[in-house]
Write an enzyme that holds these catalytic residues in place. Structure first.
Site, PDB file in Angstrom:
ATOM      1  N   GLY A  97      36.050   4.415  51.999  1.00  0.00           N
ATOM      2  CA  GLY A  97      35.559   3.125  51.497  1.00  0.00           C
ATOM      3  C   GLY A  97      36.681   2.117  51.340  1.00  0.00           C
ATOM      4  N   ARG A 158      34.391   7.044  57.870  1.00  0.00           N
ATOM      5  CA  ARG A 158      34.594   8.279  57.103  1.00  0.00           C
ATOM      6  C   ARG A 158      34.640   9.543  57.966  1.00  0.00           C
ATOM      7  NH1 ARG A 158      34.195   7.567  51.727  1.00  0.00           N
ATOM      8  NH2 ARG A 158      33.058   5.774  50.928  1.00  0.00           N
ATOM      9  N   ASP A 188      40.946  11.061  48.606  1.00  0.00           N
ATOM     10  CA  ASP A 188      41.218  12.507  48.616  1.00  0.00           C
ATOM     11  C   ASP A 188      40.877  13.150  49.965  1.00  0.00           C
ATOM     12  OD1 ASP A 188      38.615  11.784  47.823  1.00  0.00           O
ATOM     13  OD2 ASP A 188      38.219  13.745  46.975  1.00  0.00           O
ATOM     14  N   ASP A 189      39.703  12.798  50.519  1.00  0.00           N
ATOM     15  CA  ASP A 189      39.320  13.384  51.815  1.00  0.00           C
ATOM     16  C   ASP A 189      40.272  12.939  52.921  1.00  0.00           C
ATOM     17  OD1 ASP A 189      37.175  14.789  50.912  1.00  0.00           O
ATOM     18  OD2 ASP A 189      35.719  13.200  51.312  1.00  0.00           O
ATOM     19  N   LYS A 219      44.598   5.598  48.215  1.00  0.00           N
ATOM     20  CA  LYS A 219      43.625   4.519  48.016  1.00  0.00           C
ATOM     21  C   LYS A 219      42.327   5.073  47.465  1.00  0.00           C
ATOM     22  CE  LYS A 219      40.359   4.680  50.157  1.00  0.00           C
ATOM     23  NZ  LYS A 219      39.100   4.867  50.904  1.00  0.00           N
ATOM     24  N   THR A 220      41.671   4.411  46.573  1.00  0.00           N
ATOM     25  CA  THR A 220      40.249   4.547  46.235  1.00  0.00           C
ATOM     26  C   THR A 220      39.980   3.812  44.941  1.00  0.00           C
ATOM     27  OG1 THR A 220      38.371   5.928  45.659  1.00  0.00           O
ATOM     28  CG2 THR A 220      40.484   6.903  45.168  1.00  0.00           C
ATOM     29  N   ILE A 221      38.917   3.016  44.956  1.00  0.00           N
ATOM     30  CA  ILE A 221      38.557   2.292  43.724  1.00  0.00           C
ATOM     31  C   ILE A 221      38.110   3.278  42.658  1.00  0.00           C
ATOM     32  CG2 ILE A 221      37.849   0.197  44.954  1.00  0.00           C
ATOM     33  CD1 ILE A 221      34.898   1.150  43.964  1.00  0.00           C
ATOM     34  N   ASP A 222      37.715   4.499  43.058  1.00  0.00           N
ATOM     35  CA  ASP A 222      37.197   5.474  42.090  1.00  0.00           C
ATOM     36  C   ASP A 222      38.275   5.966  41.117  1.00  0.00           C
ATOM     37  OD1 ASP A 222      34.948   5.154  43.588  1.00  0.00           O
ATOM     38  OD2 ASP A 222      34.749   7.239  44.201  1.00  0.00           O
ATOM     39  N   TYR A 261      17.331  -8.612  25.684  1.00  0.00           N
ATOM     40  CA  TYR A 261      17.363  -7.558  26.708  1.00  0.00           C
ATOM     41  C   TYR A 261      18.396  -6.472  26.428  1.00  0.00           C
ATOM     42  CZ  TYR A 261      14.787 -10.628  29.917  1.00  0.00           C
ATOM     43  OH  TYR A 261      13.856 -11.428  30.503  1.00  0.00           O
ATOM     44  N   MET A 268      30.024   1.933  40.170  1.00  0.00           N
ATOM     45  CA  MET A 268      30.433   2.806  41.265  1.00  0.00           C
ATOM     46  C   MET A 268      31.477   3.841  40.817  1.00  0.00           C
ATOM     47  SD  MET A 268      31.204   1.454  45.074  1.00  0.00           S
ATOM     48  CE  MET A 268      29.790   1.577  46.141  1.00  0.00           C
ATOM     49  N   GLY A 269      31.607   4.866  41.610  1.00  0.00           N
ATOM     50  CA  GLY A 269      32.497   5.979  41.312  1.00  0.00           C
ATOM     51  C   GLY A 269      31.708   7.236  41.631  1.00  0.00           C
ATOM     52  N   TYR A 442      29.432  -2.337  45.476  1.00  0.00           N
ATOM     53  CA  TYR A 442      30.090  -2.964  46.627  1.00  0.00           C
ATOM     54  C   TYR A 442      30.736  -4.299  46.239  1.00  0.00           C
ATOM     55  CZ  TYR A 442      27.670   0.808  48.868  1.00  0.00           C
ATOM     56  OH  TYR A 442      27.261   2.071  49.190  1.00  0.00           O
ATOM     57  N   GLU A 443      30.222  -4.922  45.159  1.00  0.00           N
ATOM     58  CA  GLU A 443      30.783  -6.208  44.701  1.00  0.00           C
ATOM     59  C   GLU A 443      32.264  -6.089  44.355  1.00  0.00           C
ATOM     60  OE1 GLU A 443      28.206  -4.617  43.546  1.00  0.00           O
ATOM     61  OE2 GLU A 443      26.494  -5.939  43.263  1.00  0.00           O
ATOM     62  N   ARG A 445      34.569  -3.760  45.636  1.00  0.00           N
ATOM     63  CA  ARG A 445      35.464  -3.010  46.533  1.00  0.00           C
ATOM     64  C   ARG A 445      36.366  -3.873  47.400  1.00  0.00           C
ATOM     65  NH1 ARG A 445      32.474   1.958  49.429  1.00  0.00           N
ATOM     66  NH2 ARG A 445      31.972   0.307  50.886  1.00  0.00           N
TER      67      ARG A 445
HETATM   68  P1  FBP Z   1      36.475   6.239  48.774  1.00  0.00           P
HETATM   69  O1  FBP Z   1      36.569   7.460  47.914  1.00  0.00           O
HETATM   70  O2  FBP Z   1      36.478   6.529  50.213  1.00  0.00           O
HETATM   71  O3  FBP Z   1      37.517   5.229  48.395  1.00  0.00           O
HETATM   72  O4  FBP Z   1      35.063   5.517  48.496  1.00  0.00           O
HETATM   73  C1  FBP Z   1      34.606   5.359  47.191  1.00  0.00           C
HETATM   74  C2  FBP Z   1      33.261   4.676  47.105  1.00  0.00           C
HETATM   75  O5  FBP Z   1      33.423   3.301  46.911  1.00  0.00           O
HETATM   76  C3  FBP Z   1      32.445   5.311  45.985  1.00  0.00           C
HETATM   77  O6  FBP Z   1      32.687   4.706  44.761  1.00  0.00           O
HETATM   78  C4  FBP Z   1      31.033   5.180  46.476  1.00  0.00           C
HETATM   79  O7  FBP Z   1      30.214   6.200  45.967  1.00  0.00           O
HETATM   80  C5  FBP Z   1      31.188   5.329  47.944  1.00  0.00           C
HETATM   81  O8  FBP Z   1      32.476   4.862  48.269  1.00  0.00           O
HETATM   82  C6  FBP Z   1      30.147   4.590  48.733  1.00  0.00           C
HETATM   83  O9  FBP Z   1      30.345   4.889  50.087  1.00  0.00           O
HETATM   84  P2  FBP Z   1      29.737   4.119  51.309  1.00  0.00           P
HETATM   85  O10 FBP Z   1      30.639   2.969  51.589  1.00  0.00           O
HETATM   86  O11 FBP Z   1      29.794   5.115  52.402  1.00  0.00           O
HETATM   87  O12 FBP Z   1      28.378   3.661  50.915  1.00  0.00           O
END
Ligand code: FBP
Length: 573
Positions: A97, A158, A188-189, A219-222, A261, A268-269, A442-443, A445
């Site tokens: 991602g 991916r 990680d992958d 790298k990863t926003i997670d 409300y 995300m994560g 996605y907002e 990333r």
């Molecule tokens: P990475 O671990 O590859 O950085 O991706 C993280 C992520 O943004 C997750 O938070 C989310 O669950 C996933 O990608 C969504 O993946 P996709 O872009 O395939 O919908």
């Protein structure tokens, strides 16, 4: 055309006023590389630190070359390289991602390689590498992408590189394009891919016996690729969480303004709850669920709902009929009974693939309902139809449930509503519970990187380039000492690998770093959350700042977990 429309047309193609200004934003460089104006390559020397996992023995058998060379030792940058290295051809690719700052890694790499070496940008991630889709990265490219968000310069995907056929394809591409080194920017992958490729390409790729160096960039926003002092955080996490925190802060303001409300927000994560914890620390909402804590407490779905409903009721008794709840994307798989249900569904779906493919949604639900073991029948039946359907939806290419498609926030809204109604009926008091649900993913990333991510990634790119010039392979670039100047590090990828049995065969993985419930960031959150639940104590951090007093900040959770005295990072200056 009037002058204004002309000006507006000129902002097309990434030329908004902000994007233009950002391209000239000065970024600090860590002292090991000299200065931004006068960069030099470096030698790397072993530190006293080693990294390893419980699978050390098996990893040494599977990765003999890279393990023998690195011996698990972490390297750090030392003195300047005595002689200039030239003539190297280096391929760089994004993988997984997108995450803010990726473009700056490419800029840093290009700067470190200099005019004497060639940088090739691989288009479309690992799939593009297999197909040999690449073109030289020019100085003009670098000037355009500097400090911009996204991975759109090259694109990403991916694809997992794991078969003998794929390895042969990569070799062929390396020979054809005369590649000396590959830099993989990923999570990680993707860094597992990097470790495997480093071993596969260690020697004998080129006719003269040379191999191809492979370097990873974290790298990863997670935020689930981290290793304490050695790798305080993956890049992209800071920007993504600041974007989400701004949005959550705005909603908190709205909830307190409209006074009607409850907003249930999924963040995300894929697995770990780092993003949710960080956003909670920045915004202080009424309820935040942390998957790892729920798993540790072995809570059932009903118990999680009870906890939320009790907060709704307690606030209602004080006349507060609004609030914000944050839920991590991965929650469902961390609730033990749900995990066990999903595991049984995964097996069952693989076993009855043909039958299921001939049924409509209702038919699938009914069929699976009959097949499930007694312990899961009641739980499955208690879930709304739309969740049952998602649990039965097609798996991704790795056979996993597509978590980001599951509306967990809506599930929690519906189940909480029912429980709040039951509590109200039992006490004879009607409890208002009007809701809105959101998913922020996605907002966050691809936003323009924060100052931390911009500077961090430029220095990660410089480090990856320096590792290539120093002849290293099988390492992941990192920057340590982020609060006191910054030091380029190289973490041996093989030392991060675990070997697991999956579906009857061995799988090599870098384990995801989950939130530790006893870590300082989590402990601070636990010490404050009751107060945040009782009253509106929230904060709205606003848009991320690239200039001014609060620009130089790291994520709150990173500062707390590293025992820092302030949020301010310092690279060089
Ligand atoms: P990475 O671990 O590859 O950085 O991706 C993280 C992520 O943004 C997750 O938070 C989310 O669950 C996933 O990608 C969504 O993946 P996709 O872009 O395939 O919908």
């Amino acid at each position: 055309m009037p002058a204004l429309t002309e000006i507006l047309t000129q902002t097309e193609l990434h030329r908004s006023l902000l994007e233009e200004a950002l391209r000239h934003l000065p970024l600090p460089v860590v002292p090991a590389f000299g200065s931004a104006e006068n960069l030099h390559a470096v030698e790397f020397v072993a530190t006293g630190e080693t990294v390893t996992t419980g699978s050390r023995g098996r990893v040494a058998e599977l990765f003999p070359c890279t393990v023998a060379v690195a011996a698990g030792r972490v390297l750090r940058a030392d003195k300047a390289l005595a002689t200039a290295v030239t003539g190297k051809r280096v391929a760089v690719l994004f993988s997984g991602g997108p995450a803010p700052g990726g473009h700056n890694v490419v800029c840093g790499l290009k700067q470190m390689l200099g005019a004497g070496n060639v940088l090739l940008g691989v288009q479309g991630g690992p799939k593009g590498l297999l197909a040999g889709r690449m073109a030289p990265v020019t100085d003009a490219d670098v000037a355009v992408i500097r400090n911009t968000g996204g991975f759109d310069f090259l694109g990403t995907d991916r694809t997992k590189i794991k078969t003998a056929e794929q390895f042969a394809q990569v070799r062929e591409v390396c020979v054809k394009h005369e590649i000396d080194a590959i830099v993989i920017i990923g999570g990680d992958d993707s860094n597992t891919n990097a470790a495997v490729l480093a071993e596969e390409l260690f020697a004998d790729v080129h006719a003269d016996g040379r191999g191809v160096q492979v370097i990873g960039v974290p790298k990863t926003i997670d935020g689930d690729l981290q290793l304490e002092e050695l790798l305080p955080i993956s890049f992209g996490f800071d920007t993504a969480t600041r974007v989400y925190a701004e949005l959550v802060g705005n909603i908190l303001q709205d909830s307190r303004s409209s006074l009607k409300y409850w907003h249930f927000i999924k963040l995300m994560g894929r697995a770990a709850s780092h993003v949710t914890l960080e956003v909670a620390l920045q915004t202080k909402p009424a309820v935040t669920l942390i998957s790892e804590e729920i798993a540790q407490r072995k809570q059932s779905l009903a118990e999680v709902i009870e906890q939320i409903a009790q907060t709704v009721v307690a606030r209602a008794h004080k006349g507060i009929h609004h609030g914000v709840l944050l839920v991590p994307e991965g929650l469902i798989e961390f609730i033990p009974e749900m995990k066990s249900l999903i595991d049984e569904l995964n097996d069952g779906m693989a076993q009855h693939e043909t039958t299921l493919s001939s049924l409509d949604e209702a038919g699938k639900r009914a069929f699976v309902g009959q097949q499930l073991s007694a312990q899961h029948v009641k739980l499955f039946a208690s879930l709304p139809d739309y969740i049952q359907d998602m649990l039965l939806a097609e798996r991704d290419s790795h056979g996993n449930l597509q978590l980001s498609l599951i509306p967990t926030e809506q599930l929690l809204v519906d189940m909480t509503r029912q429980r709040v109604r039951e509590i109200g009926d039992a006490s004879g008091i009607k409890i208002p519970f009007a809701t809105q649900s959101h998913f922020f993913g996605y907002e966050g990333r691809c936003g323009a990187p924060t100052l931390f991510d911009a500077a961090y990634t430029l220095n990660l790119g410089l480090t990856a380039g320096a590792l290539v010039l120093a002849g290293k392979t099988g390492y992941m670039a990192s920057i340590g000492d982020i609060f006191s100047g910054g030091v380029p590090l190289a973490i041996p990828l093989a030392g991060l690998l675990d070997v697991e049995r999956r579906h009857g065969s061995e799988a090599v993985v870098i384990e995801k770093a989950l939130v530790k419930v006893d870590a300082p960031a989590m402990q601070y959150f636990v010490s404050r959350r009751e107060a945040w639940a009782q009253d509106d104590l929230f904060a709205s951090p606003g848009p991320r700042q690239l200039w001014g007093p609060v620009a130089r900040q790291v994520p709150v959770s990173v500062a707390l977990n590293r025992g820092a005295e302030s949020l301010a990072f310092r690279f060089g200056d």
